[in-house]
Scaffold this motif. Structure first.
Motif, PDB file in Angstrom:
ATOM      1  N   LEU A  69       0.369  14.080 -23.154  1.00 40.71           N
ATOM      2  CA  LEU A  69       0.779  12.952 -22.319  1.00 40.71           C
ATOM      3  C   LEU A  69       1.948  13.361 -21.422  1.00 40.71           C
ATOM      4  O   LEU A  69       1.989  13.010 -20.244  1.00 40.71           O
ATOM      5  CB  LEU A  69       1.155  11.753 -23.197  1.00 40.71           C
ATOM      6  CG  LEU A  69       1.512  10.465 -22.452  1.00 40.71           C
ATOM      7  CD1 LEU A  69       0.322   9.985 -21.632  1.00 40.71           C
ATOM      8  CD2 LEU A  69       1.924   9.405 -23.449  1.00 40.71           C
ATOM      9  N   GLY A  70       2.904  14.114 -21.994  1.00 39.38           N
ATOM     10  CA  GLY A  70       4.031  14.594 -21.191  1.00 39.38           C
ATOM     11  C   GLY A  70       3.580  15.482 -20.051  1.00 39.38           C
ATOM     12  O   GLY A  70       4.076  15.368 -18.929  1.00 39.38           O
ATOM     13  N   ILE A  71       2.633  16.358 -20.329  1.00 34.49           N
ATOM     14  CA  ILE A  71       2.101  17.244 -19.286  1.00 34.49           C
ATOM     15  C   ILE A  71       1.425  16.409 -18.207  1.00 34.49           C
ATOM     16  O   ILE A  71       1.622  16.621 -17.016  1.00 34.49           O
ATOM     17  CB  ILE A  71       1.122  18.264 -19.896  1.00 34.49           C
ATOM     18  CG1 ILE A  71       1.894  19.290 -20.730  1.00 34.49           C
ATOM     19  CG2 ILE A  71       0.296  18.961 -18.808  1.00 34.49           C
ATOM     20  CD1 ILE A  71       1.012  20.175 -21.585  1.00 34.49           C
ATOM     21  N   GLU A  72       0.641  15.428 -18.636  1.00 29.42           N
ATOM     22  CA  GLU A  72      -0.057  14.558 -17.686  1.00 29.42           C
ATOM     23  C   GLU A  72       0.937  13.783 -16.826  1.00 29.42           C
ATOM     24  O   GLU A  72       0.767  13.646 -15.616  1.00 29.42           O
ATOM     25  CB  GLU A  72      -0.964  13.594 -18.452  1.00 29.42           C
ATOM     26  CG  GLU A  72      -1.863  12.772 -17.550  1.00 29.42           C
ATOM     27  CD  GLU A  72      -2.809  11.903 -18.354  1.00 29.42           C
ATOM     28  OE1 GLU A  72      -3.053  10.772 -17.901  1.00 29.42           O
ATOM     29  OE2 GLU A  72      -3.294  12.341 -19.407  1.00 29.42           O
ATOM     30  N   GLN A  73       2.024  13.306 -17.449  1.00 32.63           N
ATOM     31  CA  GLN A  73       3.034  12.545 -16.708  1.00 32.63           C
ATOM     32  C   GLN A  73       3.794  13.431 -15.724  1.00 32.63           C
ATOM     33  O   GLN A  73       4.382  12.917 -14.772  1.00 32.63           O
ATOM     34  CB  GLN A  73       3.998  11.863 -17.677  1.00 32.63           C
ATOM     35  CG  GLN A  73       3.357  10.720 -18.419  1.00 32.63           C
ATOM     36  CD  GLN A  73       4.253  10.142 -19.502  1.00 32.63           C
ATOM     37  OE1 GLN A  73       5.246  10.732 -19.900  1.00 32.63           O
ATOM     38  NE2 GLN A  73       3.875   8.961 -19.993  1.00 32.63           N
ATOM     39  N   GLN A  74       3.799  14.723 -15.951  1.00 32.44           N
ATOM     40  CA  GLN A  74       4.445  15.656 -15.031  1.00 32.44           C
ATOM     41  C   GLN A  74       3.535  15.991 -13.853  1.00 32.44           C
ATOM     42  O   GLN A  74       3.889  16.805 -13.013  1.00 32.44           O
ATOM     43  CB  GLN A  74       4.830  16.953 -15.761  1.00 32.44           C
ATOM     44  CG  GLN A  74       5.868  16.755 -16.845  1.00 32.44           C
ATOM     45  CD  GLN A  74       7.196  16.295 -16.283  1.00 32.44           C
ATOM     46  OE1 GLN A  74       7.688  16.824 -15.307  1.00 32.44           O
ATOM     47  NE2 GLN A  74       7.768  15.264 -16.891  1.00 32.44           N
ATOM     48  N   GLY A  75       2.360  15.372 -13.809  1.00 35.11           N
ATOM     49  CA  GLY A  75       1.451  15.584 -12.683  1.00 35.11           C
ATOM     50  C   GLY A  75       0.478  16.727 -12.878  1.00 35.11           C
ATOM     51  O   GLY A  75      -0.256  17.082 -11.957  1.00 35.11           O
ATOM     52  N   HIS A  80      -6.736  10.992 -17.592  1.00 36.34           N
ATOM     53  CA  HIS A  80      -7.204  11.207 -18.961  1.00 36.34           C
ATOM     54  C   HIS A  80      -6.952  12.646 -19.345  1.00 36.34           C
ATOM     55  O   HIS A  80      -7.628  13.550 -18.895  1.00 36.34           O
ATOM     56  CB  HIS A  80      -8.693  10.885 -19.084  1.00 36.34           C
ATOM     57  CG  HIS A  80      -9.181  10.921 -20.505  1.00 36.34           C
ATOM     58  ND1 HIS A  80      -9.051  12.019 -21.319  1.00 36.34           N
ATOM     59  CD2 HIS A  80      -9.763   9.977 -21.264  1.00 36.34           C
ATOM     60  CE1 HIS A  80      -9.561  11.763 -22.512  1.00 36.34           C
ATOM     61  NE2 HIS A  80      -9.999  10.528 -22.496  1.00 36.34           N
ATOM     62  N   GLY A  81      -5.950  12.857 -20.178  1.00 42.94           N
ATOM     63  CA  GLY A  81      -5.610  14.212 -20.606  1.00 42.94           C
ATOM     64  C   GLY A  81      -6.662  14.798 -21.515  1.00 42.94           C
ATOM     65  O   GLY A  81      -7.575  14.126 -21.960  1.00 42.94           O
ATOM     66  N   GLY A  82      -6.514  16.072 -21.809  1.00 39.66           N
ATOM     67  CA  GLY A  82      -7.505  16.774 -22.607  1.00 39.66           C
ATOM     68  C   GLY A  82      -7.330  16.570 -24.098  1.00 39.66           C
ATOM     69  O   GLY A  82      -8.258  16.754 -24.852  1.00 39.66           O
ATOM     70  N   VAL A  83      -6.146  16.196 -24.570  1.00 38.57           N
ATOM     71  CA  VAL A  83      -5.932  16.021 -25.996  1.00 38.57           C
ATOM     72  C   VAL A  83      -5.820  14.540 -26.283  1.00 38.57           C
ATOM     73  O   VAL A  83      -5.044  13.839 -25.653  1.00 38.57           O
ATOM     74  CB  VAL A  83      -4.633  16.734 -26.457  1.00 38.57           C
ATOM     75  CG1 VAL A  83      -4.398  16.496 -27.944  1.00 38.57           C
ATOM     76  CG2 VAL A  83      -4.706  18.217 -26.156  1.00 38.57           C
ATOM     77  N   ASP A  84      -6.634  14.071 -27.189  1.00 38.73           N
ATOM     78  CA  ASP A  84      -6.561  12.683 -27.595  1.00 38.73           C
ATOM     79  C   ASP A  84      -5.787  12.582 -28.889  1.00 38.73           C
ATOM     80  O   ASP A  84      -5.589  13.550 -29.598  1.00 38.73           O
ATOM     81  CB  ASP A  84      -7.964  12.093 -27.796  1.00 38.73           C
ATOM     82  CG  ASP A  84      -8.666  11.818 -26.481  1.00 38.73           C
ATOM     83  OD1 ASP A  84      -7.960  11.645 -25.474  1.00 38.73           O
ATOM     84  OD2 ASP A  84      -9.901  11.788 -26.468  1.00 38.73           O
ATOM     85  N   ARG A  85      -5.363  11.393 -29.174  1.00 35.69           N
ATOM     86  CA  ARG A  85      -4.636  11.121 -30.404  1.00 35.69           C
ATOM     87  C   ARG A  85      -5.649  11.052 -31.536  1.00 35.69           C
ATOM     88  O   ARG A  85      -6.691  10.442 -31.417  1.00 35.69           O
ATOM     89  CB  ARG A  85      -3.934   9.790 -30.241  1.00 35.69           C
ATOM     90  CG  ARG A  85      -3.182   9.374 -31.441  1.00 35.69           C
ATOM     91  CD  ARG A  85      -2.468   8.119 -31.086  1.00 35.69           C
ATOM     92  NE  ARG A  85      -1.773   7.648 -32.255  1.00 35.69           N
ATOM     93  CZ  ARG A  85      -1.160   6.513 -32.288  1.00 35.69           C
ATOM     94  NH1 ARG A  85      -1.141   5.753 -31.222  1.00 35.69           N
ATOM     95  NH2 ARG A  85      -0.544   6.142 -33.357  1.00 35.69           N
ATOM     96  N   ILE A  86      -5.336  11.669 -32.650  1.00 32.64           N
ATOM     97  CA  ILE A  86      -6.254  11.689 -33.773  1.00 32.64           C
ATOM     98  C   ILE A  86      -5.613  10.953 -34.925  1.00 32.64           C
ATOM     99  O   ILE A  86      -4.548  11.293 -35.386  1.00 32.64           O
ATOM    100  CB  ILE A  86      -6.576  13.133 -34.185  1.00 32.64           C
ATOM    101  CG1 ILE A  86      -7.171  13.891 -33.000  1.00 32.64           C
ATOM    102  CG2 ILE A  86      -7.518  13.155 -35.376  1.00 32.64           C
ATOM    103  CD1 ILE A  86      -7.364  15.358 -33.252  1.00 32.64           C
TER     104      ILE A  86
END
Length: 186
Positions: free
Chosen positions: A139-145, A155-161
């Motif tokens: 999520l942090g990576i996604e928020q950094q653009g 939609h990032g590549g890692v979902d919460r499990i």
């Protein structure tokens, strides 16, 4: 002790094992939802402080059935084990399940590889720290653009499990859902 002060109370009850940052948060959320809690901890000072505040708290190792009994596990709707790791976690879950078959058992765990052990012991739900860390970092990576590995915008590549029981209420299963943020506990 907690058992003496539980007498005469018949509302919903949860036993919270461990009162570190995760245990404090879970305890606060349960009480806010109207669920009475009994905290079991091995830190005598913590138990004393809680008791001094009029809270139900018990000093002891919750892997021992007598401690679980004193904490009120027989009538508890939930057991929440907030310890990040513990050799006594499996026996604790097994003992709780033997003392109260209908109690929902929620467990904090560090590694996804612990899933089978927790399932065999009788846990209903597990929250895995390594999965939460991956989801939070994604999520942090996604928020950094930076686009997530999922290839879709937003939609990032890692979902919460999260481990949770299936629709049949049976085995502990791993279910995937989108992470809401790095600060989520469950």
């Amino acid at each position: 002790g907690a058992a003496a002060t539980l007498e005469g109370r018949d509302g919903p009850l949860a036993v919270v094992v461990g009162y570190g940052p995760v245990g404090r948060t879970v305890d606060r959320l349960l009480r806010r939802a109207g669920v009475e809690t009994v905290v079991v901890d091995l830190n005598l000072e913590t138990v004393g402080e809680l008791a001094g505040e009029g809270r139900l708290a018990l000093f002891g190792d919750a892997s021992h059935p007598d401690i679980l009994k004193k904490a009120g596990i027989a009538r508890a709707s939930h057991l929440v084990v907030t310890l990040p790791h513990s050799l006594s976690r499996g026996p604790m879950i097994t003992a709780a399940r033997q003392l109260n078959r209908s109690c929902r058992i929620l467990v904090r765990a560090r590694y996804l590889r612990e899933k089978t052990e927790l399932e065999l012991a009788g846990a209903d739900l597990a929250c895995f720290e390594e999965a939460e860390a991956a989801a939070g970092l994604d999520l942090g990576i996604e928020q950094q653009g930076v686009a997530g590995g999922g290839g879709e915008p937003g939609h990032g590549g890692v979902d919460r499990i999260d481990g949770c029981d299936g629709p049949e209420g049976g085995e502990l299963e791993v279910e995937v859902e989108r992470a809401a943020g790095a600060q989520d506990l469950v």
